[in-house]
Structure formats: C-alpha cells, structure tokens
Design an enzyme around this catalytic site. Sequence first.
Site, mmCIF file in Angstrom:
data_model
loop_
_atom_site.group_PDB
_atom_site.id
_atom_site.type_symbol
_atom_site.label_atom_id
_atom_site.label_comp_id
_atom_site.label_asym_id
_atom_site.label_seq_id
_atom_site.Cartn_x
_atom_site.Cartn_y
_atom_site.Cartn_z
ATOM 1 N N ASN A 122 0.810 -1.221 0.000
ATOM 2 C CA ASN A 122 0.000 0.000 0.000
ATOM 3 C C ASN A 122 0.840 1.267 0.000
ATOM 4 O O ASN A 122 0.640 2.157 -0.819
ATOM 5 C CB ASN A 122 -0.926 0.026 1.226
ATOM 6 N N THR A 167 -21.715 37.711 -27.240
ATOM 7 C CA THR A 167 -22.340 37.146 -26.048
ATOM 8 C C THR A 167 -23.611 36.477 -26.514
ATOM 9 O O THR A 167 -24.211 36.918 -27.499
ATOM 10 C CB THR A 167 -22.702 38.208 -24.984
ATOM 11 N N HIS A 168 -24.018 35.413 -25.831
ATOM 12 C CA HIS A 168 -25.190 34.642 -26.263
ATOM 13 C C HIS A 168 -25.060 34.229 -27.728
ATOM 14 O O HIS A 168 -26.072 34.113 -28.425
ATOM 15 C CB HIS A 168 -26.483 35.454 -26.121
ATOM 16 N N SER A 290 -13.198 14.017 -45.620
ATOM 17 C CA SER A 290 -14.328 13.106 -45.511
ATOM 18 C C SER A 290 -14.137 11.978 -46.508
ATOM 19 O O SER A 290 -13.546 12.169 -47.567
ATOM 20 C CB SER A 290 -15.613 13.873 -45.825
ATOM 21 N N LYS A 296 -14.378 18.511 -48.377
ATOM 22 C CA LYS A 296 -14.307 18.806 -46.952
ATOM 23 C C LYS A 296 -12.900 18.947 -46.386
ATOM 24 O O LYS A 296 -12.008 18.191 -46.711
ATOM 25 C CB LYS A 296 -15.000 17.681 -46.181
ATOM 26 N N ASN A 298 -11.872 19.325 -42.445
ATOM 27 C CA ASN A 298 -12.526 19.345 -41.136
ATOM 28 C C ASN A 298 -11.538 19.609 -40.000
ATOM 29 O O ASN A 298 -10.407 19.141 -40.050
ATOM 30 C CB ASN A 298 -13.217 18.014 -40.893
ATOM 31 N N TYR A 330 -7.494 0.850 3.231
ATOM 32 C CA TYR A 330 -7.451 0.499 1.807
ATOM 33 C C TYR A 330 -8.615 -0.386 1.408
ATOM 34 O O TYR A 330 -8.930 -1.356 2.083
ATOM 35 C CB TYR A 330 -6.128 -0.210 1.487
ATOM 36 N N GLN A 335 -7.797 0.553 -6.844
ATOM 37 C CA GLN A 335 -6.910 0.136 -7.932
ATOM 38 C C GLN A 335 -7.281 0.834 -9.244
ATOM 39 O O GLN A 335 -6.411 1.248 -10.005
ATOM 40 C CB GLN A 335 -7.015 -1.382 -8.119
ATOM 41 N N LYS A 338 -5.840 4.271 -10.537
ATOM 42 C CA LYS A 338 -4.526 4.402 -11.165
ATOM 43 C C LYS A 338 -4.656 4.736 -12.652
ATOM 44 O O LYS A 338 -4.075 5.704 -13.140
ATOM 45 C CB LYS A 338 -3.754 3.082 -10.996
#
Lengths: 407, 407, 407, 407
Positions: A122, A167-168, A290, A296, A298, A330, A335, A338
């Site tokens: 541990n 804005t918005h 594409s 395209k 992208n 523990y 585990q 991780k």
Amino acid sequence: MNKGTKKAEEKREMKLWDKGYELDRQIEKYTVGDDYLLDRKLVKYDCLASIAHAKMLAKIGVLSKKECADLVKMLEEIIGLDKKGAFAIAPADEDCHTAIEAYLTKKLGDAGKKIHTGRSRNDQVLVALHLYYLDEFKKLKSKLVSFQKVLSAFRNKQGNFAMPGYTHMRKAMPSSAGLWTQCFIDAVEDDLLLLESVTQLIDQCPLGTGAGYGVPMAIDREYTASELGFSRVLKNPLYAQHSRGKFSVAILHLLSSIMLDLNKMASDLILFSMPEFGFFELPEKFCTGSSLMPQKKNPDVLELVRAHYHAVLSHEFQVQGMCANLISGYNRDMQLSKEAVMKGFEVTLASVAVMTLVVEELVVNKERCAQAMSDELYATEKALRMAEKGVPFRDAYRKVAEEFKRP
Amino acid sequence: MNKGTKKAEEKREMKLWDKGYELDRQIEKYTVGDDYLLDRKLVKYDCLASIAHAKMLAKIGVLSKKECADLVKMLEEIIGLDKKGAFAIAPADEDCHTAIEAYLTKKLGDAGKKIHTGRSRNDQVLVALHLYYLDEFKKLKSKLVSFQKVLSAFRNKQGNFAMPGYTHMRKAMPSSAGLWTQCFIDAVEDDLLLLESVTQLIDQCPLGTGAGYGVPMAIDREYTASELGFSRVLKNPLYAQHSRGKFSVAILHLLSSIMLDLNKMASDLILFSMPEFGFFELPEKFCTGSSLMPQKKNPDVLELVRAHYHAVLSHEFQVQGMCANLISGYNRDMQLSKEAVMKGFEVTLASVAVMTLVVEELVVNKERCAQAMSDELYATEKALRMAEKGVPFRDAYRKVAEEFKRP
Amino acid sequence: MNKGTKKAEEKREMKLWDKGYELDRQIEKYTVGDDYLLDRKLVKYDCLASIAHAKMLAKIGVLSKKECADLVKMLEEIIGLDKKGAFAIAPADEDCHTAIEAYLTKKLGDAGKKIHTGRSRNDQVLVALHLYYLDEFKKLKSKLVSFQKVLSAFRNKQGNFAMPGYTHMRKAMPSSAGLWTQCFIDAVEDDLLLLESVTQLIDQCPLGTGAGYGVPMAIDREYTASELGFSRVLKNPLYAQHSRGKFSVAILHLLSSIMLDLNKMASDLILFSMPEFGFFELPEKFCTGSSLMPQKKNPDVLELVRAHYHAVLSHEFQVQGMCANLISGYNRDMQLSKEAVMKGFEVTLASVAVMTLVVEELVVNKERCAQAMSDELYATEKALRMAEKGVPFRDAYRKVAEEFKRP
Amino acid sequence: MNKGTKKAEEKREMKLWDKGYELDRQIEKYTVGDDYLLDRKLVKYDCLASIAHAKMLAKIGVLSKKECADLVKMLEEIIGLDKKGAFAIAPADEDCHTAIEAYLTKKLGDAGKKIHTGRSRNDQVLVALHLYYLDEFKKLKSKLVSFQKVLSAFRNKQGNFAMPGYTHMRKAMPSSAGLWTQCFIDAVEDDLLLLESVTQLIDQCPLGTGAGYGVPMAIDREYTASELGFSRVLKNPLYAQHSRGKFSVAILHLLSSIMLDLNKMASDLILFSMPEFGFFELPEKFCTGSSLMPQKKNPDVLELVRAHYHAVLSHEFQVQGMCANLISGYNRDMQLSKEAVMKGFEVTLASVAVMTLVVEELVVNKERCAQAMSDELYATEKALRMAEKGVPFRDAYRKVAEEFKRP
C-alpha cells in the site's frame, strides 16, 4: 515434488501475498486487469523508492551494508533496463512491485526477500505514485509555460486585429485577437496556480505508512522522505489511504480545469474558422477530410480536444464516485483510480501539446474580421458617449435601442 | 395611453434590457427560474459593489458628488432593509440587480438611471458573486477550524483507546481512536490548503469587465477593486466570463473534497456503531426511528451526510458539463451555475456543522474495542519481529501466514 | 405535567417513529431537509394508496367496516383540501405521510392509529412515488405527442426549404428544414419507446413490501395492487428497496434522453439563427436583451433549454452515485433521490413545453437558406454521378476534390 | 517521381479522404488515438455490412455481377483472416474501414475503389457498430440468464436459511438467504426488460444515411437492412447521426443498471462475509492476500466488481457530456464514444461472469445466521400481533418500543 508442481510453485512465488493456494484463473484475470501494463510507468519510481527504503533499512540495522549496496545496485540495474524497455512485467506478476521484488529475490536471494521489511504494498504503491505525479507535474508545467509563450507570440504578432466580440452567440461589442488570446494566457496562469497547490498536496511522503496503520518497527520516515526529495512526511497512515482518492480527484480536477480552457479555445476556433465567419484560418495540414464528400476540410483535431475534456472529466467523476460510501483503510476499489489518473495526465499533456502546435500556425484573417465589424458592435459605445454628456445611461440605452430595432 | 397600457409600461420598466416589447409569459417564467429567490443572498453584495461603482463614477466625473452621495445612502438603505428581510425581489424583477436599480430609479430618478453607466449586468453579477464567495469562504474556514478543534478534543480525551484497523473491510492491524481521528484532522488541514488556493482565484475583481469586452470608457478598475478589498483586478474581460464556469467548478471541487472527508467519516461511524461492532456510540438524540419497527434507532444524520456528498458532486458535475462545448463570451447557460454553487455552500456548511455536533457527543466504547483486538491483528508485528532477528521478511511472512490458515 | 411539557409531547406525537426522546433541533432540520415542501406533490398519491390499504385492512378483518369508511372519507377530504392547497405539511411533520396519519388520528382517534398496520413508511413512500411517477409519465407522454404534432406542422409548412447540411461544423451536403425537423420527430418517437419501457418498470405495486422484508401478517397484495391500477405486484420486498435507486435512475435516464434531443435542437437553433447564418428566425417575444448593449436580442430561452439538459444529467448522476457501495435494505441516503427525480420531471416538462412554443413560432428564412446553398454542397453528388457512369468512386472523389482545393 | 515520394504517395493512399496533402504527424497520432486497436472488434461487422452494400450496389447496377462476387469473396476472406487474428490494422490506416477498403483495392483494383459508392464512413461506422451492439446484446442476455440460473440454484439449495434483514445498516426484521437471492433474480429480470427496449432502439439499420444527409442516388435501403437482419430502416439520416450519442448512452445506461445490481450484491457480500458477521463464506480461491499482513484473505474480486460500476458510469457520463451543446450532423467528438461503449460491454460482461462464479461457490453459514437472529428482529411482529387483536397499531408500536429502550 515433480516438475509440474515445482513450476506452479515458482509461479506462485510471484505473488507478494502468496500463502500456498491458487487463485481462480478467471478471477485472477479480473483482479489484475491492466495493472501489469499500466505499471510500466511506475517501475522507475518504485525502484527509486525501494533504494531509499533499502538505505533506511540499512541505517536502522535491518539490512547489512552489503545487502543494501547489492539491492541499490540491482534496483539501478532495473531502472536501466526499464529505460530501454527491457524490464518486463508479466500478467502473472500482477504489478511492477511484485515483478521487482521477484527480480531482486532471484538475483540476490535473501537480500531480495528482505526488501519488503517495514513496508506494505500500500505505501509502496503510494510513494511510487507520488513520485510519478510530481514528475508529471513538471512536464505539465513546462508544457503549459510553452503554451503561454506561443500564445504570447501569437498575440504580439496578430493581437491588434479587431474582431467582433460575442455574447449569447450574438454580436456584442468590439473585441480583438489580442483580447481573445490574453483570455487563455490568463486562464493558464490560474491553472499554474492550481498546479502549485496540488503539488503541495502531493509533495508529502507516504512511505512508511504501511497498510494504513503504520509499521510496528523503528523505521525512519524523515530519512526516506528526505532521500526522495519530499518536503514533508505524510504522517497519519490512515490519511495516507484516504488521501489516495482525495488526491487523485484533486489532480484530475486540475487536469479538467486545464482541459476546460482548451475546450473553450477549441470551441471558439471551430466556430470562427467556419467559412461563414473566417476570422481564423487553420493550416491545411491540421485538417482531415471526408470519405464521401470530396470538398471537406474538417477541424478534427479541435473537435477531439473538445471531446477529450469530457474524457478527463469522466476520469475525475469515476474516482469521485468510486471512493465514496466506503470505510477508511485500503479498499481494492482504489486500484481503478490508477488508470484514471494516468489517462488524465496522458490526454491532457497531449492536448496541450497539440493546441500549442495549432496556435503556432494559426492565422487571423484580418480582412474577414474587419468586414465583420458592423455598426451594432458600437451601440454600447454610443450609449456611453451620451451618458458621458449627462444623459442618464438608462435613457441613452433606450434611445440607442430604438435605432437598432428590426425594421 | 389608457390605464392598462400604463401599468404594462411600468412593469416593463423593471427589465434592465427593456426596449419596448413583451416577453412571452411562459418563456419569462422559464428564463427567470428561481433567480429572484436565489438572489436574496446577493442583495448585500450587489449593493456593496454598486457603492464602489458609484464612487468610481463620481471620481471620473460621470456622477456628481450629490448623485453619488444619494446613491450610496440609498444603497445602504437597501442593505439595511435586506438585513431585516424587508427588501423584496419579485419574479417580474428577474433578479436582485434589476430590483435594486429599479428601487434607486424610483427613489432618486436620474441618479438611479445613471448607476449602470460603465458596467454590464455580467460584471455586476460576477463581482457580487465574488464578494459572496469570499464571505462564504470565511464562514467555511471558521467552521472547518471549529471542526478540527472538536476532533482534537475528542482525540485528546478518547484517542488512546485501541481499535482494530481494517483494510478491504477485514481486520488488518491495530489502530486507535486517535489514529482514526487524526486522519480527519489532517484531511481538513489539506482542505484548508485548497481553500487558500481557491480563495486566491476568487480574490480578483471582475467589476469593470462589462459584458466580456471591457467598457469603452475611462473607468478606474484599480479603484473599485481596492474599495471592495480585492487583492487584484481580474484584467482580461473575456477571461472574467470564462472564469465564471472555471471558478464555480473550482469552488465546488473544494466543497466536494470536504464532503468526501465527511462521507468517509460517516461511513466509518455508521459501520462501527453497528451493535455488531459497537466501537462507537452515537447519542440517542441524533438517532431517528422507524414507523414500523419499534426497536430501531437509526443513524439517519450520518446517512444523509454521506448522501450529501453526492449532491455536492452533482452540482460540480452540472457546471462542468454545462460550460463545455460553448464559445467564449457570456452564454445564458451559466445562470444555472448560481444555484449549483449556492447549494454547494449551503449543504457543505450544514454538513460540517452537523458532523461537529456528532463528534462532540461521540463516545468510544473502550470495552467493545478491547474485545475486538484479536490475535490476527498482531500477525504483521510477529513477522516483523522475526525480520528484525534476521529472518528474511518474505520467509517470516510465510511462516506466520501458515499459523493463520483456516483450520 | 405542565403546559410546556404537554406541548412538546404533542409535537413529538407528530413523528411516526416517536418513542419518547427528542431529536437535536439542528439535526432534525438537517434530516428533514426540504421534504415537507417536496411532499406536497405526494399528498394525493399517499391518500389514494392509504385508501386502498384501508380497504384491504377491512377485507382481512383488521379494520371494521366503519373504521374503513371513516378513513376513506377522511382521506378523500384530505385530497380535496390538497387540491385547494389547504392541506399543510409543517417542517415538524417531517413529511406528508406523518402529516396525513396525524390528521387521521386527530380526526378519527383509534382508526387513525390503525391505518399504519401492516405497512412501513418505506413501502408507503414507494407506492406514493410509483403513483406519482405514472401520472407524470402521462403528462410527459402528452407533452411529447404535442411536441411531435407541432414539429409535424412545422415540417409540413416549411419543410421543403433547402438548407445546407453540416458535418464537423462545415458545409457538407444539401439538407432541408424538413430533414432537420424529422430528425427530432423520430428522436421523440424513440423517447416514447423508452417511456413505455420505464413505465413497465414502474407499473409494479410496492405496497406491502414493508421495510424491505415483507409484513408478517396475512395482507392481500394483489388486492391493493389491483385497487390502485397497477398491472402487477412488485413481489420481492428487498428488491422494492433496491429498485428505488434503480428505477429513479431509469426515469432520470429517460428524462435526460429527452433533454438531449432538446439540447441538440436548441444548439442548432442558436447557431443557425445567428444573423451570420439567418436560416431560422426566432420571434422577438422569445428573445431577451442586454442591460448594457442596446442592440441585443438574445436567444436566452434556447440557451437555458441547452443548460437544463446538464441539470437533469446531474440529477441522474447524483442518484447513480448515491445508491452505490451501499448494502441492501433501505438507507436514508435515498431520501435525496426524491428531489432529484421531482426536479427532473419538472424541468423536462417545462423544457418540452417551451420548445413546443418555440417551434410553433419558428420561421425558416427561405432566402437566406437559398443564398447559403453554395456549390461545394453538391460535390458529393458530382462524384456520385461520375461513379454511376462507371468511374470508380475513389477516383471520382479525387477528381472532384481537386476542383475544391483552396486556390 | 523518385522512390521516396512514391512511398509517401502509397502511404497517403491509405486515407479514405486523401486529397494530396499530409497531416501533421503529431496531429495524426492525436486524432487516430486507439481507433486502430479498438477497431479490431469491428472488422467482421464492417465486412458483413460491406457485403450487403456490395450486393445492393450490384442490384441497382453500380457494380457488375463479377465485381460484386469478387468483393463478397474478398470480404469473406477478410472475415476469415480476422477470425485467426491475421488481419492487421496499422495506425496509419486510421481505422478498420480504411484498412478494409485498402485491402480490397489492392487485391481487386477498381472494384475496390467502387465499394464506397453511395455510402459514407459515417453510416459505415454506424452500421458496423449496430451489428456489433446486437451481438454483444446476445452475449449479455445469455450471461444474465446464466447468472439468474445460478442464483436460482443457490436459492433452492440454501435459500431457506434465516438471516437478519437490515435497514439503515441496523438489524430490522427477519430475512432469509432466499429473500436476498430473489432480489437479484428480479433485478436481473428488469435488466432483461431494459435490454429488450434498448435492442429495439439499435435494431434499426443506419446504412444508407451517408454523412447525415442521405445519399443522392437510388440506393435500396430496405434491401440492405433486410440482408443484415435488421427489423427496420433507421430512416432519417440526421437522426442516424444524433442517435449515435443517444443510443450509446442508452446502452451504457443499461450496462450501468446491471452493474448497479452487482455493486449492491458485492456490497452485501463484502459486509456479511466479514468474520464479525459470517453469514456468507467466500471460497479461498477467490480471495487475495496482503503483501505485509500474513493473516489476510481479502474479497478483492468483490471490491473490484463494486468499483467497476463506477467505471461503467463514467463511460456513460462521458458520452452524455460529450455529445451535448453541439449542433446536428457528425462531429468528430463522437469518435471517443466508441471506446466508452466497448469498455462498458467488456467490463459488464466480465463482471457478470465473475459474479456468476462467485455465487456458484458461495456458502451460507447457517449457524452464524441462526446466532444472529436476535429478539429485536421480531419486534415488528410482536406489535402486529397486538394490532391483530385490536390494539391500534400506533399504540402497540409504542408499547413494544418501550421494551427495547436501551437500559
């Protein structure tokens, strides 16, 4: 003892906790998971911590000088092997800690069997993780600083081009490429502040906390902490365990905070590089095509940066949920934290690097920006000019609003 | 103009952005939401910020001394009314900012109409929130410090009682009430460290950033920041907007980090106060009963502390999702973050207070703890004693393991 | 007994689990939370379930005919009062169940004290919730069907206007208002399918499962289930408890699935109603303004619909986290799930209603759409025409791509 | 053209969207991610869908009979290779779709270049995923049914052992191993119901929706849908795109619903197999040890089942966040949903399998259960017996409660 039994015996010797019975194979696979792969990142840190631990054991007389020197040499050998990708961890090893102890025991016999004196897997895992985290923080800091530099260069070069501010998602007031860029420089500055505070959390040495209840032996925790470069000892052993979840979440929060900045930047760039706006231009080599539509180009890389924010968030969320409603000490659940943290680091580092590349080649289309600077953006200024001349702002506001009414 | 129209006219005057058309009633209800209720918490802070703003406007010559003095007086009046719960915000007001400006205009006429010069509702909301956050941080810090004190007193009084330590929910090694308590004292210590760093983020003054693109006027941002006690100016206006989500999440992360400690403590207490363990005893007055089962005394308060961690988490998660995939500049989505953060503070403050009460009355049952200190808890020590005498730890481990095999 | 004590005594009688001690006041506030407010929505359903329960108790001989008739009459009285908003639940009542039982006891004496025979507050809450859920499902279904109708009307009227189709936020291929609208009609269709399956889950009667371990008495569960209109009995009492979290999450998943459709629709409308595109036009009465910028008309309602998706998600996530890592049988943690689900319903119903309003008034700007139908949108078709004439598609693709290279 | 250029040319030919420029290497790595690894699971399904597509192209005259036969043969060859693990996807291939088309073109020339006529990688990915999902559903259903069988066998053998039932983690009323087991049998039954409804969602054929705006060509969608065994055509092409996120979340919700059952079961088993309770016994071969504490036998497998619930949840949450706030039509963000869903299936299937193993060997300790059946568990029954004799339940309750007061 026949040969088959002996072989099995040897295999079983691989588990640190082996006590003579075999784990169901399917259960073993389920419990080991990908740990033997993930742990490749920890070999070095486990060896460094083991070296400090061995020296401490020698200092308090549990190891002889010879045993200590042998162990240190062998651990450095493993670090060397690992650097070359030549130190293997088999699934049967469970994790790097077992693989390393097994290697030491195979090479050194009793000295190897002594390395685990006064520690638990541990605190061994915890100290390796802390060392790993601190190294990742260094990388992260360096990448963030580079990102800021590239942003500054961009701002210095193209920053004074005017650009509509929204804005918005509606045109609001005049902005500029510089204002936009500085937003992210400042955001990263605050991330660096968060990085500092999370570093302070991690910069505590958990080695010596055993399995969460200390080690009933006169170990020298200050010594190992100092050998490993930690600022302080993480004293309370039970907190060492509790902190695993708490600190993992703190790290992932830092990472998601960084990714939020990138998500915002990517969202801006995707929109404002649309031909309908054309404020920003992405270099062709960053765009993919594409399979069906020949025309395209992208902004995939930006879309993925945007999406990876949610991936990092989901790691944060996983650990937050996983370590809740459980008692102290523990629990194996941890585990899974991780992988969550490791992936978080990986994705964030890659995303910062990729966005740095993007900004390096980013171009502001001055003409398109200029064309977009329509009258309405100056409505606020108009009202404020009236206000400066003594018209109450609210009246000025309404007067200007009248002008902008839809016909 | 007939009477009906006049009334509607008056009502319409309530909106800061009114320009002569009416919003659909159902839409209005949907967009206002609970803001008029939530904003009760912000009245004081909006007034304080408005006072600083008025003084600044006087300093730069937009307001006369008289106008400024009148505004300050009236704003102080509102603070007084609010203290007594006598300043109402109607749903039609939308929020406290409108209610306050309307009040000023009603009382002072043109001076009221001038208060909004050089600011936007965006930076007005932000500065009020920052002031509110900083006050909540003070309360939180004080509550956390009290909690630590109560924990210390508990540890000093009952800390040296031995108690089994668990890992994987199985008896592991000897622990003690003191070890357990110290875990949480240390956890709170780290929370205080996080609190410090989040305070640093919030301690930046956003007033003067307008709607995210600054204010095209010679306002004095250093002055208002200093009047309001901020350490520094939050310079970049676009970052002021971006930071709303980023900082809300940082605050909620801090709160969820505290709640995680409480969740763990509650989980421990619920388990170890089960009559089957009996290590801890909860006072009867903290336990509730069942409507059906006459014998029951349930640790409801601890279960709810445990559950409220998830409530705070969900607020964090909401803001994290909500502010993603959006372009820079204010988006109305952020309105919902207000309730999330407010609720986060409320629940966390209440939970810390409640856990402080619980620890104040918590009793360790010394006898039950002592009975539980079975042999197996000392197995590690046994192996370590052998290791100290020179037996390689791994061999000692296996020898002791042999003793503890199930019969 | 003096008057003060008597009063306290009376107050204490309010708790179903009262056994003669008082709960700490602060703890009480913390544990009751907003339940006494939330429960207003459940009064009717608790009464309906209590009526069925009383009839069943009469059927098996626990209540006399007279007692049953009195109880039924009084419960109907409460339903009537509640309809008029005249049945109050005080915080001291904890919840509607206590308030109702107290009312019955006050009015009927012993008959009131008998109503709780053979049930627990646990199954009482569950059955009231199931009845409430089923009613909300009806409302939801009706609102979704209305939404589909309005979408169909929109499609029929304006559906054949061509419109650019985007992928990666870049022009891709020709689309139409009809194609776009149909997407959401079909999405809602699948939501209705999910609604059906969640209804099946909820359409099980939990009354009679007691506190999770059944009722040691010969109650008739089929009878109450049928009285209340359930299709089947939720048999296993422990599953009744486990299902509370599981079903709450299933409901919230359904709601978030609906909200995801609205989130997507709102995102489309916000972008494509930008003056830079102008494909859609929102009626003025749905737009709000800015306090600073006189020219602004903002799509706040759409932004809030977008944001409320994340609110519903956060409720889902809260319950998902809250009910995990806990053992079987009721845990008080589940109390918080009530608000989460109720808010989920509330927000989703309001959002569907609001979007229905929006679509009712939505206008496709035919001219702006037509102007946007640029050549590149037909590149795929060009390649496919070549493919039909025998050119391998991949070669045709490259030929057309060549034409669209940036100059 | 020199050799180097030619090689690069060949490499570039690998991308379906290649049009003559090279993607930055680091960007390429970032955008491809682990797709070339994940796609191993899709090779078979892509080939099956390509076979149906080729037949359809032949049917409508785009491919000759010979070309179609060649393609079908070659695609079956790839399926065979894949079965043996011999069909490689290189990182430069990006994904299985490119690798397969490249293989066909290399082997068949022009016929290979024609396979992509009338489809996009978007609908190609979608149809492969739907086929893959439907296969995983079959596996899942079979595993769930096996799990139910094992649970039934366990209940039949050990179900009638009495066991205390808990609420609030406090002894409540008598329960039994059978009651407990049946809870999970019923929970899985409801999961199967959810599985059915999600299957209905997925059982729609998206092939032919192109990149979200259909295919301007007379393809026969009914034919391919029927060839592939789908019940119906997913008609609206834009909804095909929107459904990717929506359906991914629906699948992950189903998986997390199953995992919630396992989480609960694991939580019960971990607690009640503690030696302090001893109601359940886990076979030694399912328990792992500690590296430090020789006596330990830990229920790691159950802890990991518990934790994996949160992993699946985090995948659900990731997709829910990722696909929000984005406009209609494919966005590259969705690429990350692939791994999320695949991992969800993997973990859930493994967890169900592992829990099936656990239940197969699970033992109820009859003696320990019997010892735990203390008087308090019968308090409710006592009160109900009094109620049956006419004592109002609430009075009976208080009388019995008096008996159980702490001394």
